[in-house]
Design a protein around this motif. Structure first.
Motif, mmCIF file in Angstrom:
data_model
loop_
_atom_site.group_PDB
_atom_site.id
_atom_site.type_symbol
_atom_site.label_atom_id
_atom_site.label_comp_id
_atom_site.label_asym_id
_atom_site.label_seq_id
_atom_site.Cartn_x
_atom_site.Cartn_y
_atom_site.Cartn_z
ATOM 1 N N GLY A 57 0.815 -1.208 0.000
ATOM 2 C CA GLY A 57 0.000 0.000 0.000
ATOM 3 C C GLY A 57 0.848 1.258 0.000
ATOM 4 N N TYR B 229 -3.803 4.130 -1.969
ATOM 5 C CA TYR B 229 -4.824 4.617 -1.034
ATOM 6 C C TYR B 229 -4.771 6.133 -0.989
ATOM 7 N N GLU C 38 -5.414 5.341 5.660
ATOM 8 C CA GLU C 38 -6.122 4.273 4.954
ATOM 9 C C GLU C 38 -5.196 3.086 4.698
ATOM 10 N N THR C 39 -3.930 3.374 4.376
ATOM 11 C CA THR C 39 -2.964 2.296 4.170
ATOM 12 C C THR C 39 -2.802 1.487 5.450
#
Length: 327
Positions: free
Chosen positions: A163, A191, A196-197
């Motif tokens: 990510g 992301y 969010e990652t």
């Protein structure tokens, strides 16, 4: 019959001589600032960079003359280029400055995604802090080291999902360069933010992620996340034992964040701003506040800041060329 100058005429000539000696920009700087200064932040309200700027700016205000005040303007998005473009378009009168990372100044211009040509189109006032980013895996990951991850990726192309926060930024570009150098195929998943990652990594959606060091401290301490290699040149004290890409023979990246102003901002105003930032970053109270947030203060004056930007610009252009992005 001789003529004598009146006192008013003599005073006017004396003032004119003083103005010529000091220059108009000096006169401007002496009265600066006369109104609030807009500080453009390339992050949403409450974001990581926004919160750092909000911690710093009162101390900069305190070290500026004439009861200076700042008005913060949040312009997030497009790898910070929206905010940086706004600085570029502003009047060079000292009443607009901006916070900027390296991607909008040394990567995005090479991709033709900006209205400005590069960092040369700005006045670089001062660097404020540096940051480290790490390859991070879950605490129970089978990858005990970065070498383990690369060995698995070599045997299983595309199986390791990594990510990253955005495309062609300070996370994505070194990842692409690493893949090219190490000869592995990693599966990049993009992301919107490092938060969010981190959520995806904790949720098992991806096998690894690249995130700022200060984002993962609490998870590292609880054992739920584990950094395995530093992607950047700088290495924080609290992760001193974790190797960097440079330690392992790969090309590291750099992430430093500074203050910029529109091209043509008077030199005396630039010096005033830089001096205020330097004094602020020496304030014990601010040092303590930033240390608690794991922010690595690194004041660089304009010359040093520009030199670092110039060097990184060359490196990033070479990487983009090697990857085939630039011809």
């Amino acid at each position: 019959m001789p003529k004598f100058m009146s006192r008013a005429t003599a005073a006017g000539l004396a003032f004119a001589s003083l103005a010529l000696a000091t220059g108009p920009s000096t006169a401007i700087a002496q009265g600066y600032p006369e109104k609030p200064i807009t500080w453009i932040v390339p992050d949403g309200a409450g974001g990581g960079l926004d919160s750092i700027v909000r911690t710093i700016y009162p101390y900069v205000e305190k070290n500026l003359p004439n009861d200076a005040t700042f008005v913060l303007k949040n312009l997030p998005g497009a790898t910070q280029t929206i905010a940086v473009s706004a600085v570029h378009a502003a009047e060079p009168d000292g009443y607009t400055i901006g916070q900027a990372s390296v991607a909008p100044l040394t990567i995005m211009p090479h991709l033709g995604k900006t209205s400005y040509a590069g960092y040369e189109d700005f006045e670089l006032i001062a660097n404020v802090f540096d940051a480290a980013h790490y390859f991070v895996v879950p605490g129970d990951s089978p990858f005990e080291s970065f070498e383990d991850l690369l060995a698995f990726a070599e045997e299983n192309p595309g199986k390791v999902k990594v990510g990253v926060d955005g495309v062609f930024n300070v996370q994505h570009l070194p990842l692409l360069n690493l893949e090219n150098t190490a000869g592995v195929d990693l599966n990049e998943v993009t992301y919107k933010s490092s938060a969010e990652t981190k959520k995806a990594l904790l949720g098992g959606e991806i096998e690894a992620g690249i995130m700022p060091s200060h984002i993962i401290i609490s998870e590292y301490e609880s054992g739920t996340l584990r950094p395995i290699v530093d992607v950047m040149e700088v290495k924080p004290d609290y992760f001193a034992d974790i190797p960097s890409l440079k330690d392992l023979g790969y090309t590291p990246s750099q992430l430093f964040v500074g203050v910029i102003a529109p091209k043509g901002t008077p030199q005396e105003i630039q010096d005033t701003l830089s001096g205020a930032i330097e004094a602020a970053l020496k304030d014990p109270e601010l040092i303590e506040a930033l240390s608690k947030r794991k922010v690595m203060i690194n004041y660089n004056d304009a010359e040093t800041y520009k030199g670092r930007m110039q060097d990184l610009d060359v490196v990033n252009k070479e990487i983009l060329t090697k990857l085939g992005v630039l011809k």
